[in-house]
Design an enzyme around this catalytic site. Structure first.
Site, PDB file in Angstrom:
ATOM      1  N   GLY A   1     -48.673  67.853  17.403  1.00 45.73           N
ATOM      2  CA  GLY A   1     -48.847  66.737  16.474  1.00 45.73           C
ATOM      3  C   GLY A   1     -47.697  65.737  16.545  1.00 45.73           C
ATOM      4  O   GLY A   1     -46.818  65.836  17.416  1.00 45.73           O
ATOM      5  N   TYR A   2     -47.740  64.799  15.641  1.00 49.28           N
ATOM      6  CA  TYR A   2     -46.796  63.677  15.670  1.00 49.28           C
ATOM      7  C   TYR A   2     -45.332  64.150  15.540  1.00 49.28           C
ATOM      8  O   TYR A   2     -44.538  64.000  16.480  1.00 49.28           O
ATOM      9  CB  TYR A   2     -47.181  62.704  14.546  1.00 49.28           C
TER      10      TYR A   2
ATOM     11  N   ASN B   1     -54.038  74.187  16.892  1.00 49.19           N
ATOM     12  CA  ASN B   1     -55.478  74.258  17.173  1.00 49.19           C
ATOM     13  C   ASN B   1     -56.042  72.908  17.602  1.00 49.19           C
ATOM     14  O   ASN B   1     -57.248  72.773  17.790  1.00 49.19           O
ATOM     15  CB  ASN B   1     -56.258  74.817  15.967  1.00 49.19           C
TER      16      ASN B   1
ATOM     17  N   SER C   1     -42.485  67.603   1.906  1.00 42.78           N
ATOM     18  CA  SER C   1     -42.681  66.150   1.801  1.00 42.78           C
ATOM     19  C   SER C   1     -42.046  65.620   0.530  1.00 42.78           C
ATOM     20  O   SER C   1     -42.002  66.311  -0.502  1.00 42.78           O
ATOM     21  CB  SER C   1     -44.182  65.883   1.762  1.00 42.78           C
TER      22      SER C   1
ATOM     23  N   TYR D   1     -53.066  67.797  -1.519  1.00 44.47           N
ATOM     24  CA  TYR D   1     -52.090  67.841  -0.420  1.00 44.47           C
ATOM     25  C   TYR D   1     -50.688  68.120  -0.968  1.00 44.47           C
ATOM     26  O   TYR D   1     -49.988  69.021  -0.496  1.00 44.47           O
ATOM     27  CB  TYR D   1     -52.111  66.518   0.370  1.00 44.47           C
TER      28      TYR D   1
ATOM     29  N   LYS E   1     -47.894  71.548  -0.592  1.00 42.67           N
ATOM     30  CA  LYS E   1     -46.475  71.531  -0.179  1.00 42.67           C
ATOM     31  C   LYS E   1     -45.627  72.260  -1.231  1.00 42.67           C
ATOM     32  O   LYS E   1     -44.752  73.066  -0.895  1.00 42.67           O
ATOM     33  CB  LYS E   1     -45.987  70.094   0.010  1.00 42.67           C
TER      34      LYS E   1
ATOM     35  N   ASN F   1     -54.236  55.138   7.614  1.00 44.12           N
ATOM     36  CA  ASN F   1     -53.926  55.033   6.178  1.00 44.12           C
ATOM     37  C   ASN F   1     -52.522  54.515   5.983  1.00 44.12           C
ATOM     38  O   ASN F   1     -52.214  53.906   4.972  1.00 44.12           O
ATOM     39  CB  ASN F   1     -53.965  56.424   5.520  1.00 44.12           C
ATOM     40  N   ASN F   2     -51.667  54.829   6.938  1.00 44.18           N
ATOM     41  CA  ASN F   2     -50.238  54.552   6.750  1.00 44.18           C
ATOM     42  C   ASN F   2     -49.847  53.187   7.297  1.00 44.18           C
ATOM     43  O   ASN F   2     -50.490  52.647   8.194  1.00 44.18           O
ATOM     44  CB  ASN F   2     -49.399  55.645   7.418  1.00 44.18           C
TER      45      ASN F   2
ATOM     46  N   ARG G   1     -53.056  50.248  -4.306  1.00 39.77           N
ATOM     47  CA  ARG G   1     -53.847  51.400  -3.862  1.00 39.77           C
ATOM     48  C   ARG G   1     -53.691  52.505  -4.920  1.00 39.77           C
ATOM     49  O   ARG G   1     -52.542  52.866  -5.266  1.00 39.77           O
ATOM     50  CB  ARG G   1     -53.305  51.865  -2.504  1.00 39.77           C
TER      51      ARG G   1
HETATM   52  P1  NAD Z   1     -50.044  65.841  12.627  1.00 40.40           P
HETATM   53  O1  NAD Z   1     -51.425  65.928  12.075  1.00 40.40           O
HETATM   54  O2  NAD Z   1     -49.777  64.854  13.689  1.00 40.40           O
HETATM   55  O3  NAD Z   1     -49.572  67.272  13.146  1.00 40.40           O
HETATM   56  C1  NAD Z   1     -50.007  68.470  12.558  1.00 40.40           C
HETATM   57  C2  NAD Z   1     -50.472  69.382  13.682  1.00 40.40           C
HETATM   58  O4  NAD Z   1     -50.898  70.631  13.127  1.00 40.40           O
HETATM   59  C3  NAD Z   1     -51.655  68.812  14.469  1.00 40.40           C
HETATM   60  O5  NAD Z   1     -51.358  68.857  15.847  1.00 40.40           O
HETATM   61  C4  NAD Z   1     -52.821  69.733  14.117  1.00 40.40           C
HETATM   62  O6  NAD Z   1     -53.715  69.867  15.197  1.00 40.40           O
HETATM   63  C5  NAD Z   1     -52.100  71.021  13.778  1.00 40.40           C
HETATM   64  N1  NAD Z   1     -52.797  71.922  12.849  1.00 40.40           N
HETATM   65  C6  NAD Z   1     -53.290  71.650  11.610  1.00 40.40           C
HETATM   66  N2  NAD Z   1     -53.791  72.759  11.069  1.00 40.40           N
HETATM   67  C7  NAD Z   1     -53.618  73.773  11.952  1.00 40.40           C
HETATM   68  C8  NAD Z   1     -53.922  75.150  11.975  1.00 40.40           C
HETATM   69  N3  NAD Z   1     -54.537  75.755  10.934  1.00 40.40           N
HETATM   70  N4  NAD Z   1     -53.575  75.874  13.063  1.00 40.40           N
HETATM   71  C9  NAD Z   1     -52.962  75.306  14.120  1.00 40.40           C
HETATM   72  N5  NAD Z   1     -52.654  74.006  14.168  1.00 40.40           N
HETATM   73  C10 NAD Z   1     -52.981  73.242  13.093  1.00 40.40           C
HETATM   74  O7  NAD Z   1     -49.070  65.611  11.375  1.00 40.40           O
HETATM   75  P2  NAD Z   1     -47.520  65.252  11.351  1.00 40.40           P
HETATM   76  O8  NAD Z   1     -47.388  63.881  10.808  1.00 40.40           O
HETATM   77  O9  NAD Z   1     -46.882  65.612  12.634  1.00 40.40           O
HETATM   78  O10 NAD Z   1     -47.032  66.235  10.204  1.00 40.40           O
HETATM   79  C11 NAD Z   1     -46.460  67.506  10.494  1.00 40.40           C
HETATM   80  C12 NAD Z   1     -46.147  68.198   9.184  1.00 40.40           C
HETATM   81  O11 NAD Z   1     -45.269  67.376   8.425  1.00 40.40           O
HETATM   82  C13 NAD Z   1     -47.378  68.457   8.304  1.00 40.40           C
HETATM   83  O12 NAD Z   1     -47.227  69.710   7.682  1.00 40.40           O
HETATM   84  C14 NAD Z   1     -47.297  67.330   7.299  1.00 40.40           C
HETATM   85  O13 NAD Z   1     -47.918  67.672   6.079  1.00 40.40           O
HETATM   86  C15 NAD Z   1     -45.793  67.171   7.126  1.00 40.40           C
HETATM   87  N6  NAD Z   1     -45.391  65.842   6.647  1.00 40.40           N
HETATM   88  C16 NAD Z   1     -45.806  64.733   7.325  1.00 40.40           C
HETATM   89  C17 NAD Z   1     -45.442  63.469   6.845  1.00 40.40           C
HETATM   90  C18 NAD Z   1     -45.896  62.216   7.550  1.00 40.40           C
HETATM   91  O14 NAD Z   1     -45.826  61.136   6.939  1.00 40.40           O
HETATM   92  N7  NAD Z   1     -46.331  62.260   8.795  1.00 40.40           N
HETATM   93  C19 NAD Z   1     -44.650  63.354   5.697  1.00 40.40           C
HETATM   94  C20 NAD Z   1     -44.234  64.511   5.053  1.00 40.40           C
HETATM   95  C21 NAD Z   1     -44.610  65.770   5.535  1.00 40.40           C
HETATM   96  N1  UFG Z   2     -49.375  50.034   2.483  1.00 38.48           N
HETATM   97  C1  UFG Z   2     -49.982  48.771   2.528  1.00 38.48           C
HETATM   98  N2  UFG Z   2     -51.030  48.603   3.381  1.00 38.48           N
HETATM   99  C2  UFG Z   2     -51.507  49.595   4.181  1.00 38.48           C
HETATM  100  C3  UFG Z   2     -50.875  50.869   4.137  1.00 38.48           C
HETATM  101  C4  UFG Z   2     -49.834  51.047   3.257  1.00 38.48           C
HETATM  102  O1  UFG Z   2     -49.580  47.856   1.818  1.00 38.48           O
HETATM  103  O2  UFG Z   2     -52.472  49.372   4.916  1.00 38.48           O
HETATM  104  C5  UFG Z   2     -48.213  50.225   1.590  1.00 38.48           C
HETATM  105  C6  UFG Z   2     -48.404  51.310   0.540  1.00 38.48           C
HETATM  106  O3  UFG Z   2     -48.999  50.749  -0.613  1.00 38.48           O
HETATM  107  C7  UFG Z   2     -46.967  51.788   0.333  1.00 38.48           C
HETATM  108  C8  UFG Z   2     -46.324  51.621   1.697  1.00 38.48           C
HETATM  109  O4  UFG Z   2     -47.145  50.689   2.405  1.00 38.48           O
HETATM  110  O5  UFG Z   2     -46.311  50.939  -0.572  1.00 38.48           O
HETATM  111  C9  UFG Z   2     -46.260  52.900   2.509  1.00 38.48           C
HETATM  112  O6  UFG Z   2     -47.548  53.490   2.572  1.00 38.48           O
HETATM  113  P1  UFG Z   2     -47.885  54.710   3.561  1.00 38.48           P
HETATM  114  O7  UFG Z   2     -49.347  55.015   3.390  1.00 38.48           O
HETATM  115  O8  UFG Z   2     -47.404  54.387   4.925  1.00 38.48           O
HETATM  116  O9  UFG Z   2     -46.987  55.892   3.031  1.00 38.48           O
HETATM  117  P2  UFG Z   2     -46.953  56.608   1.607  1.00 38.48           P
HETATM  118  O10 UFG Z   2     -45.557  56.542   1.133  1.00 38.48           O
HETATM  119  O11 UFG Z   2     -48.003  56.115   0.697  1.00 38.48           O
HETATM  120  O12 UFG Z   2     -47.385  58.097   1.990  1.00 38.48           O
HETATM  121  C10 UFG Z   2     -46.552  58.913   2.781  1.00 38.48           C
HETATM  122  C11 UFG Z   2     -47.376  59.969   3.507  1.00 38.48           C
HETATM  123  C12 UFG Z   2     -47.958  60.954   2.518  1.00 38.48           C
HETATM  124  C13 UFG Z   2     -46.907  61.495   1.611  1.00 38.48           C
HETATM  125  C14 UFG Z   2     -46.173  60.353   0.951  1.00 38.48           C
HETATM  126  C15 UFG Z   2     -45.045  60.806   0.065  1.00 38.48           C
HETATM  127  O13 UFG Z   2     -48.439  59.370   4.225  1.00 38.48           O
HETATM  128  O14 UFG Z   2     -48.510  62.032   3.233  1.00 38.48           O
HETATM  129  O15 UFG Z   2     -45.611  59.510   1.966  1.00 38.48           O
HETATM  130  O16 UFG Z   2     -44.063  61.409   0.805  1.00 38.48           O
HETATM  131  F1  UFG Z   2     -47.491  62.255   0.652  1.00 38.48           F
END
Ligand code: NAD
Ligand code: UFG
Length: 331
Positions: A10-11, A32, A124, A148, A152, A197-198, A289
């Site tokens: 993943g990312y 997976n 998170s 979600y 956590k 979404n982000n 939002r």
């Molecule tokens: P991502 O979706 O890119 O990576 C998660 C990976 O886990 C994916 O490759 C997916 O295929 C795998 N996966 C999910 N469920 C599985 C399972 N049951 N078995 C095996 N593999 C599985 O997400 P990411 O952005 O890299 O996030 C990684 C972790 O960090 C996650 O736990 C996420 O909740 C947490 N996190 C992410 C952010 C964010 O903004 N990206 C912020 C805070 C926390």
């Molecule tokens: N935003 C926009 N337009 C968009 C997308 C986002 O204006 O199309 C704004 C949001 O309103 C927010 C900021 O950009 O003010 C950041 O939004 P993101 O969706 O990029 O990130 P969030 O902080 O809302 O969410 C992230 C992760 C969640 C996590 C949360 C808190 O995506 O998984 O941080 O840690 F739960």
């Protein structure tokens, strides 16, 4: 030293695999591929020039996870695997609770059984809820407003209790703020499914012409320009934070914020993107939002003091690297 990285395709996981390999660790990935692709593993190998062992398994399946533990002698586990879309978690709560908490329990159980006592967990900033900024690790957490966030908080609690029962365990609960950007090679980065979404992936897709314009969710927040403020952190800084956490961990449970400590508004990020790339991003202001908070940024002094870790890359670096990945990415 060999590390099991769940969600390593993943990312954040893929960038952390690169950082681990560069620091001299051997890496075994269990993923997976429900939100990633096998090709990412090849790219990790290409960047690092090292091999990765890859198991395409669901880490909620105890028997499959046990087969991996039986084949390797791990020094630690970094558990990234999880589902992460807040909106989807409201629609599919059972899927989120099951996947994100059962995976944590299965891995903790296997660590106990096979004597692996270092565990790093992806938490998170969402666990803080709408607390007073900056968010500090010692703050009482507010109840999660979506499944979600709850997964956590629950996983943090599970690992805390398991560590209490196993005094030799070292657990890091890493609370990420907003990870953005990509590896500087442009070979790995964030690949959202469908319309992002982000904010950052939305901006890069507008820059590429895949989406017509950015919708800015609200300009009436009590912030510098009325738009939401977040603590964006370069994914490579975050990845390096995991390597340091793994190395410096002592026994017990340690919670660290991984952010920069700097708040950036939506419009400031848009401006930094243009500065980094020369591309103007058309946008319109729309309603807030639902579920968004106004401001979120970290107090990062604990990670700096105890781990000696600090994010180094700037907002402009984050925009440049996010764009470098998106512009070369073909799907
Ligand atoms: P991502 O979706 O890119 O990576 C998660 C990976 O886990 C994916 O490759 C997916 O295929 C795998 N996966 C999910 N469920 C599985 C399972 N049951 N078995 C095996 N593999 C599985 O997400 P990411 O952005 O890299 O996030 C990684 C972790 O960090 C996650 O736990 C996420 O909740 C947490 N996190 C992410 C952010 C964010 O903004 N990206 C912020 C805070 C926390
Ligand atoms: N935003 C926009 N337009 C968009 C997308 C986002 O204006 O199309 C704004 C949001 O309103 C927010 C900021 O950009 O003010 C950041 O939004 P993101 O969706 O990029 O990130 P969030 O902080 O809302 O969410 C992230 C992760 C969640 C996590 C949360 C808190 O995506 O998984 O941080 O840690 F739960």
């Amino acid at each position: 030293m060999k590390i099991l990285v769940t969600g390593g395709a993943g990312y954040i996981g893929s960038h952390t695999c690169v950082a681990l390999l560069e620091a001299g660790y051997e890496v075994v990935v269990a993923d997976n591929l429900c939100n990633s692709r096998a090709e990412t593993i090849e790219r990790i190998e290409e960047i690092s020039g090292k091999k990765v062992s890859f198991y395409q398994i669901d880490v909620t399946k105890e028997q499959l996870v046990e087969e991996v533990f039986a084949q390797h002698d791990f020094s630690g586990v970094i558990h990234f695997a999880g589902l992460k879309a807040v909106g989807e978690s409201v629609e599919k709560p059972l899927e989120y609770y099951y996947n994100n908490t059962v995976s944590t329990m299965v891995l903790a159980k296997m660590c106990q059984k096979y004597g692996v006592d270092r565990f790093v967990f992806s938490s998170s900033a969402t666990v803080y809820g709408e607390n007073k900024v900056p968010f500090v690790e010692t703050m009482p957490l507010l109840p999660a407003t979506n499944p979600y966030g709850a997964t956590k908080a629950i996983s943090e609690r599970i690992l805390t209790d398991v560590a209490k029962a196993n005094p030799n365990w070292s657990v890091a609960l890493l609370r990420y703020f907003n990870p953005v950007g990509a590896h500087e090679s442009g070979l790995i980065g964030e690949v959202p499914t469908g319309i992002p979404n982000n904010l950052m992936p939305y901006i890069t897709q507008v820059a590429k012409g895949k989406l017509p314009k950015l919708r800015v969710y609200g300009n009436d927040y009590p912030t510098v320009d009325g738009t939401g403020v977040r603590d964006y952190i370069h994914v490579m800084d975050l990845a390096e934070g995991h390597v340091v956490a793994l190395e410096k961990l002592t026994s017990g449970v340690h919670i660290y914020n991984l952010g920069t400590g700097q708040g950036t508004s939506v419009l400031q990020l848009v401006q930094a993107f243009t500065e980094a790339t020369g591309i103007e991003i058309p946008y319109e202001i729309v309603d807030r939002r639902p579920g968004d908070i106004a401001v979120c940024y970290a107090d990062v002094s604990k990670a700096e003091r105890e781990l000696g870790w600090k994010a180094r890359r700037s907002i402009v670096d984050m925009c440049r690297d996010a764009w470098n990945f998106e512009k070369n990415f073909t799907s």
